[in-house]
Motif scaffolding. Structure first.
Motif, PDB file in Angstrom:
ATOM      1  N   PHE A   1      -2.751   0.425  -4.108  1.00  0.00           N
ATOM      2  CA  PHE A   1      -2.248  -0.916  -3.825  1.00  0.00           C
ATOM      3  C   PHE A   1      -1.481  -1.388  -5.058  1.00  0.00           C
ATOM      4  O   PHE A   1      -1.995  -1.314  -6.176  1.00  0.00           O
TER       5      PHE A   1
ATOM      6  N   ARG B   1      -8.575  -2.459  -0.911  1.00  0.00           N
ATOM      7  CA  ARG B   1      -7.717  -3.640  -0.810  1.00  0.00           C
ATOM      8  C   ARG B   1      -8.457  -4.884  -1.304  1.00  0.00           C
ATOM      9  O   ARG B   1      -7.865  -5.722  -2.011  1.00  0.00           O
TER      10      ARG B   1
ATOM     11  N   LEU C   1       0.833  -1.209   0.000  1.00  0.00           N
ATOM     12  CA  LEU C   1       0.000   0.000   0.000  1.00  0.00           C
ATOM     13  C   LEU C   1       0.861   1.249   0.000  1.00  0.00           C
ATOM     14  O   LEU C   1       1.851   1.340   0.727  1.00  0.00           O
TER      15      LEU C   1
ATOM     16  N   ARG D   1      -5.234   6.320  -2.196  1.00  0.00           N
ATOM     17  CA  ARG D   1      -4.615   5.058  -1.813  1.00  0.00           C
ATOM     18  C   ARG D   1      -4.251   4.283  -3.081  1.00  0.00           C
ATOM     19  O   ARG D   1      -5.033   4.255  -4.039  1.00  0.00           O
TER      20      ARG D   1
ATOM     21  N   GLU E   1      -9.341   2.060   2.790  1.00  0.00           N
ATOM     22  CA  GLU E   1      -8.358   1.011   2.539  1.00  0.00           C
ATOM     23  C   GLU E   1      -8.949  -0.400   2.466  1.00  0.00           C
ATOM     24  O   GLU E   1      -8.601  -1.171   1.564  1.00  0.00           O
TER      25      GLU E   1
ATOM     26  N   TRP F   1      -0.683 -12.204  -1.118  1.00  0.00           N
ATOM     27  CA  TRP F   1      -1.595 -11.379  -0.354  1.00  0.00           C
ATOM     28  C   TRP F   1      -1.237 -11.364   1.129  1.00  0.00           C
ATOM     29  O   TRP F   1      -1.663 -10.553   1.862  1.00  0.00           O
TER      30      TRP F   1
END
Length: 296
Positions: free
Chosen positions: A258, A279, A249, A256, A275, A296
């Motif tokens: 990712f 995400r 992140l 934001r 987030e 992940w």
């Protein structure tokens, strides 16, 4: 020193500095207008994006700003001196501003050529030495140095691209979703690898289209999505020197991003969402593009 000597002096300085040909007059005017805050908002945003990828233009803007600040300081000092002087002394107050003329002895052309050749040889030797030493001293960092970018630098490019193009209303993309097949084929050809556009329909987002952008070490692609509320997400894709990287992140203000890598391709999903929600979408996209649960 006569005029001819001064002319040769300037030529000699240009040779010593290795100056490149000046940019077009229109480009200089645009950079000047940018420093003076005279550009329209859209043009200013576009130029800010360009400065991130153009070190020469960014250096010129910095030089313009420094020159402007120096001139303002000089003028302010002259005005203060004028206010303290009597009306009859105002011209003398401005004449009192310091001026310096520096005259340098001109080195023979063969001396300058020899110095330049020596520096070229030293630079070539250092490049060869570093190429041989970096993989031995830092094997984990060597691939990133060769590619000229880190995963975080890749994510920051994606974040900047999102900040520049997501607010755009009239031209958010180069090719719209109506020509999705052409868009994917075009960007796949430019990036040299087959691309696919993951569907985000289950999250309420539809494809707007995409565009070609500069990446860290070559071309990059940006795909834009939008929901019914007008919120937008972008998926930034480009080459990566990392075979496989975990989902990480990057935070910047209320934005934001990712980002991760799969099979030497980097991906970055940017948006304004919270987030956890972003995400979840990023992990889904990662899996759709060939990522493994271990990332992940």
């Amino acid at each position: 020193m006569n005029d001819d000597d001064l002319g040769h002096e300037h030529e000699g300085e240009g040779e010593r500095k290795g100056e490149s040909p000046p940019p077009p007059e229109g480009d200089l005017s645009m950079l000047g207008a940018f420093v003076d805050d005279e550009l329209p908002p859209d043009d200013r945003a576009a130029l800010q994006a360009r400065l991130c990828a153009d070190p020469q233009a960014a250096a010129r803007v910095a030089a313009y700003r420094a020159q402007k600040a120096a001139l303002q300081a000089l003028c302010d000092g002259a005005l203060v001196a004028g206010e303290r002087a009597s009306p009859d002394d105002v011209p003398q107050a401005f004449d009192a501003a310091p001026s310096v003329l520096v005259l340098r002895p001109r080195a023979p052309w063969w001396w300058r050529a020899g110095i330049a050749a020596a520096w070229v040889a030293v630079g070539a030797g250092l490049a060869v030495a570093l190429t041989a030493l970096v993989p031995r001293l830092a094997p984990d960092l060597a691939p990133e140095l060769v590619a000229g970018a880190t995963p975080e630098a890749f994510a920051r490019r994606a974040d900047v691209a999102y900040a520049v193009y997501s607010p755009e209303q009239r031209h958010p993309v180069e090719v719209g979703a109506a020509d999705e097949a052409h868009l994917v084929a075009w960007l796949s050809k430019r990036l040299g690898k087959p691309l696919s556009v993951p569907s985000l329909a289950e999250y309420g987002y539809a494809l707007v289209g995409g565009r070609l952008l500069p990446g860290n070490s070559g071309p990059a692609a940006q795909f834009m999505y939008e929901n019914d509320a007008g919120e937008r997400l972008t998926l930034y894709v480009g080459a990566s020197s990392t075979e496989r990287g975990a989902v990480r992140l990057l935070r910047d203000g209320n934005r934001r991003t990712f980002y991760w890598s799969t099979d030497r391709m980097g991906y970055a999903l940017s948006g304004p969402q919270t987030e956890p929600k972003l995400r979840a979408i990023a992990l889904d996209v990662c899996g759709a593009l060939g990522g493994k649960p271990g990332q992940w």
